[in-house]
Motif scaffolding. Structure first.
Motif, PDB file in Angstrom:
ATOM      1  N   VAL A   1       0.797  -1.114  -0.138  1.00 15.94           N
ATOM      2  CA  VAL A   1       0.148   0.062  -0.174  1.00 15.94           C
ATOM      3  C   VAL A   1       0.858   1.122   0.008  1.00 15.94           C
ATOM      4  O   VAL A   1       1.828   1.233   0.734  1.00 15.94           O
ATOM      5  CB  VAL A   1      -0.918  -0.004   1.379  1.00 15.94           C
ATOM      6  N   LEU A   2       0.565   2.320  -0.474  1.00 16.09           N
ATOM      7  CA  LEU A   2       0.959   3.697  -0.590  1.00 16.09           C
ATOM      8  C   LEU A   2       0.099   4.256   0.202  1.00 16.09           C
ATOM      9  O   LEU A   2      -0.834   4.775   0.167  1.00 16.09           O
ATOM     10  CB  LEU A   2       0.809   4.210  -1.963  1.00 16.09           C
ATOM     11  N   VAL A   3       0.993   4.802   1.406  1.00 18.80           N
ATOM     12  CA  VAL A   3       0.499   5.501   2.619  1.00 18.80           C
ATOM     13  C   VAL A   3       0.522   7.204   2.725  1.00 18.80           C
ATOM     14  O   VAL A   3       2.045   7.191   2.549  1.00 18.80           O
ATOM     15  CB  VAL A   3       0.705   4.570   3.785  1.00 18.80           C
ATOM     16  N   THR A   4      -0.122   7.946   3.051  1.00 18.06           N
ATOM     17  CA  THR A   4       0.064   9.178   3.194  1.00 18.06           C
ATOM     18  C   THR A   4      -0.564   9.763   4.593  1.00 18.06           C
ATOM     19  O   THR A   4      -1.603   8.957   5.037  1.00 18.06           O
ATOM     20  CB  THR A   4      -0.084  10.199   2.185  1.00 18.06           C
ATOM     21  N   ARG A   5      -0.303  10.988   5.198  1.00 19.43           N
ATOM     22  CA  ARG A   5      -1.115  11.636   6.090  1.00 19.43           C
ATOM     23  C   ARG A   5      -2.579  12.105   5.417  1.00 19.43           C
ATOM     24  O   ARG A   5      -2.371  12.493   4.490  1.00 19.43           O
ATOM     25  CB  ARG A   5      -0.550  12.519   6.841  1.00 19.43           C
ATOM     26  N   ARG A   6      -3.507  12.033   6.026  1.00 19.77           N
ATOM     27  CA  ARG A   6      -4.989  12.394   5.675  1.00 19.77           C
ATOM     28  C   ARG A   6      -4.756  13.787   5.459  1.00 19.77           C
ATOM     29  O   ARG A   6      -5.334  14.732   4.444  1.00 19.77           O
ATOM     30  CB  ARG A   6      -6.085  12.158   6.540  1.00 19.77           C
ATOM     31  N   ASP A   7      -4.316  14.806   6.422  1.00 19.75           N
ATOM     32  CA  ASP A   7      -4.248  16.120   6.352  1.00 19.75           C
ATOM     33  C   ASP A   7      -3.522  16.708   5.437  1.00 19.75           C
ATOM     34  O   ASP A   7      -3.219  17.864   5.237  1.00 19.75           O
ATOM     35  CB  ASP A   7      -3.997  16.792   7.687  1.00 19.75           C
ATOM     36  N   ARG A   8      -2.542  15.999   4.684  1.00 19.07           N
ATOM     37  CA  ARG A   8      -1.610  16.396   3.696  1.00 19.07           C
ATOM     38  C   ARG A   8      -2.515  16.666   2.200  1.00 19.07           C
ATOM     39  O   ARG A   8      -2.155  17.326   1.584  1.00 19.07           O
ATOM     40  CB  ARG A   8      -0.519  15.361   3.261  1.00 19.07           C
ATOM     41  N   ASN A   9      -3.505  15.962   2.431  1.00 18.60           N
ATOM     42  CA  ASN A   9      -4.760  15.957   1.340  1.00 18.60           C
ATOM     43  C   ASN A   9      -3.984  15.693  -0.326  1.00 18.60           C
ATOM     44  O   ASN A   9      -4.284  16.522  -1.185  1.00 18.60           O
ATOM     45  CB  ASN A   9      -5.354  17.494   1.061  1.00 18.60           C
ATOM     46  N   PHE A  10      -3.307  14.604   0.005  1.00 14.16           N
ATOM     47  CA  PHE A  10      -2.913  14.167  -1.616  1.00 14.16           C
ATOM     48  C   PHE A  10      -3.853  13.275  -2.148  1.00 14.16           C
ATOM     49  O   PHE A  10      -4.224  12.410  -1.435  1.00 14.16           O
ATOM     50  CB  PHE A  10      -1.587  13.402  -1.440  1.00 14.16           C
ATOM     51  N   PRO A  11      -4.302  13.874  -3.264  1.00 14.22           N
ATOM     52  CA  PRO A  11      -5.677  13.005  -3.968  1.00 14.22           C
ATOM     53  C   PRO A  11      -5.405  11.824  -4.417  1.00 14.22           C
ATOM     54  O   PRO A  11      -6.124  10.859  -4.612  1.00 14.22           O
ATOM     55  CB  PRO A  11      -6.313  14.222  -4.689  1.00 14.22           C
TER      56      PRO A  11
ATOM     57  N   ASN B   1      -1.566   1.171  17.716  1.00 15.42           N
ATOM     58  CA  ASN B   1      -1.810   2.632  17.856  1.00 15.42           C
ATOM     59  C   ASN B   1      -2.836   3.251  16.985  1.00 15.42           C
ATOM     60  O   ASN B   1      -2.602   3.358  15.809  1.00 15.42           O
ATOM     61  CB  ASN B   1      -0.459   3.505  17.517  1.00 15.42           C
ATOM     62  N   PRO B   2      -3.820   3.201  17.589  1.00 12.86           N
ATOM     63  CA  PRO B   2      -5.068   3.604  16.860  1.00 12.86           C
ATOM     64  C   PRO B   2      -4.991   5.101  16.153  1.00 12.86           C
ATOM     65  O   PRO B   2      -5.819   5.448  15.341  1.00 12.86           O
ATOM     66  CB  PRO B   2      -6.283   3.597  17.770  1.00 12.86           C
ATOM     67  N   GLN B   3      -4.178   5.746  16.646  1.00  9.29           N
ATOM     68  CA  GLN B   3      -3.916   7.232  15.996  1.00  9.29           C
ATOM     69  C   GLN B   3      -3.595   6.901  14.721  1.00  9.29           C
ATOM     70  O   GLN B   3      -3.793   7.911  13.815  1.00  9.29           O
ATOM     71  CB  GLN B   3      -3.023   8.148  16.888  1.00  9.29           C
ATOM     72  N   LEU B   4      -2.921   6.060  14.341  1.00  8.73           N
ATOM     73  CA  LEU B   4      -2.238   5.645  12.932  1.00  8.73           C
ATOM     74  C   LEU B   4      -3.417   5.685  11.999  1.00  8.73           C
ATOM     75  O   LEU B   4      -3.501   5.906  10.850  1.00  8.73           O
ATOM     76  CB  LEU B   4      -1.260   4.601  12.913  1.00  8.73           C
ATOM     77  N   ALA B   5      -4.331   4.774  12.696  1.00  9.45           N
ATOM     78  CA  ALA B   5      -5.710   4.410  11.697  1.00  9.45           C
ATOM     79  C   ALA B   5      -6.239   5.623  11.455  1.00  9.45           C
ATOM     80  O   ALA B   5      -6.895   5.887  10.242  1.00  9.45           O
ATOM     81  CB  ALA B   5      -6.309   3.450  12.447  1.00  9.45           C
ATOM     82  N   ALA B   6      -6.346   6.778  12.332  1.00  6.18           N
ATOM     83  CA  ALA B   6      -6.872   7.955  12.041  1.00  6.18           C
ATOM     84  C   ALA B   6      -6.290   9.095  11.214  1.00  6.18           C
ATOM     85  O   ALA B   6      -6.795   9.621  10.546  1.00  6.18           O
ATOM     86  CB  ALA B   6      -7.294   8.475  13.623  1.00  6.18           C
ATOM     87  N   GLN B   7      -5.013   8.961  11.259  1.00  6.92           N
ATOM     88  CA  GLN B   7      -4.235   9.890  10.501  1.00  6.92           C
ATOM     89  C   GLN B   7      -3.736   9.364   9.202  1.00  6.92           C
ATOM     90  O   GLN B   7      -3.383  10.225   8.272  1.00  6.92           O
ATOM     91  CB  GLN B   7      -2.880  10.300  11.511  1.00  6.92           C
ATOM     92  N   LEU B   8      -3.684   8.105   9.029  1.00  5.93           N
ATOM     93  CA  LEU B   8      -2.880   7.766   7.814  1.00  5.93           C
ATOM     94  C   LEU B   8      -4.155   7.163   6.792  1.00  5.93           C
ATOM     95  O   LEU B   8      -5.113   6.656   7.047  1.00  5.93           O
ATOM     96  CB  LEU B   8      -2.160   6.606   8.232  1.00  5.93           C
ATOM     97  N   GLU B   9      -3.923   7.519   5.511  1.00 10.68           N
ATOM     98  CA  GLU B   9      -4.711   6.738   4.339  1.00 10.68           C
ATOM     99  C   GLU B   9      -4.055   6.166   3.287  1.00 10.68           C
ATOM    100  O   GLU B   9      -2.713   6.575   2.958  1.00 10.68           O
ATOM    101  CB  GLU B   9      -5.510   7.816   3.834  1.00 10.68           C
ATOM    102  N   VAL B  10      -4.745   5.047   2.760  1.00 13.74           N
ATOM    103  CA  VAL B  10      -4.088   4.513   1.720  1.00 13.74           C
ATOM    104  C   VAL B  10      -4.531   5.028   0.173  1.00 13.74           C
ATOM    105  O   VAL B  10      -5.682   5.010   0.049  1.00 13.74           O
ATOM    106  CB  VAL B  10      -4.352   2.986   1.802  1.00 13.74           C
TER     107      VAL B  10
END
Length: 295
Positions: free
Chosen positions: A108-118, A196-205
């Protein structure tokens, strides 16, 4: 009373495995674990089975052993097996499974949600880290994903690039904002999210690969003397403490009897990578005439 050792049938198993399939472990301990397991397989079946375990870094070492006929069992990355299978005497017998529920992983290619990479194109020039394991399927997949999207190669597309053999060293820098993206196997990411549930909240595939088996366990086709016993021992590897120790080192749950279709996606990825390489070579050749830029 136990039968005297001198009266027992004796056999040998010359075992080789790729260093790239073990991470953060002591090689001497791993060799010792293999030796004890092989001896246990023989002892449980009433004969003496002598172990000769070795590790290797380069595929050429396996090819040399095959020519010399000094190899009985080998654990190789899938990419290496596909190279050996064309003209080699190895017979695939087991496929390592990552977990009981999902045998093979995808990347998977993972980024932070708040970086807003579409999407993937939005990462041009951004920093990325790759989880390096086995045949380095993470980079292979990303090379194909970029090439087929017309985005170039990994080296040309991304900015700063790094490789790590620990999933945490790939994922956590993205979580803390030190890197823009990470390519990691899904099971490692899921394990970190559970811890670490924070990872699930902050990261997206953003995107993912097909499921790719990382390695193949093969026996030489001419290894016949105690073949059935070795196969039975491999099938029972997850049921005994010494076998569980070996599985833990390789980060797998159990061994599954090999099926040819397990490698369909890996073969497809390899074919797509070769097609892209051929296309790139043709384009390069077409831009020059006699070593000079084509007018």
């Amino acid at each position: 009373a136990a039968e005297p050792a001198a009266n027992l049938r004796q056999a040998k198993l010359r075992l080789r495995f790729a260093n790239s399939l073990i991470q953060n472990g002591n090689l001497n301990d791993i060799l010792a674990a293999f030796k004890l397991w092989v001896e246990t397989v023989g002892r449980n079946r009433g004969f003496l089975l002598e172990a000769e375990p070795e590790s290797f870094d380069r595929l050429e070492a396996v090819e040399k052993r095959l020519r010399q006929r000094t190899l009985d069992l080998v654990i190789v990355p899938t990419t290496d097996y596909l190279q050996l299978a064309a003209n080699g005497p190895l017979q695939p017998v087991f496929s390592p499974a990552r977990s009981q529920k999902i045998p093979f992983d995808d990347y998977v290619l993972v980024t932070r949600r708040d970086r807003n990479f579409p999407d993937l194109p939005a990462l041009r020039g951004k920093s990325v880290a790759f989880y390096q394991y086995g045949g380095n399927q993470a980079r292979r997949w990303m090379e194909v994903a970029l090439g087929e999207s017309g985005l170039g190669s990994v080296n040309d597309f991304f900015g700063a690039k790094s490789d790590f053999t620990k999933a945490s060293a790939v994922v956590l820098p993205v979580f803390f904002g030190k890197l823009d993206a990470a390519v990691v196997n899904r099971s490692s990411l899921d394990t970190m999210k559970e811890m670490n549930p924070q990872l699930a909240a902050q990261l997206e595939v953003l995107t993912n690969s097909c499921r790719l088996p990382e390695s193949v366990i093969c026996l030489h086709q001419d290894y016949t003397e105690v073949r059935a016993d070795v196969l039975a021992g491999l099938a029972e590897l997850h049921t005994e403490p010494r076998g569980q120790q070996i599985l833990l080192v390789f980060r797998i749950a159990k061994l599954m009897p090999f099926q040819p279709e397990y490698l369909d996606f890996a073969r497809d990825l390899q074919a797509r990578q070769r097609k892209l390489a051929t296309r790139a070579e043709a384009q390069t050749a077409g831009t020059t005439v006699g070593g000079e830029p084509k007018p």
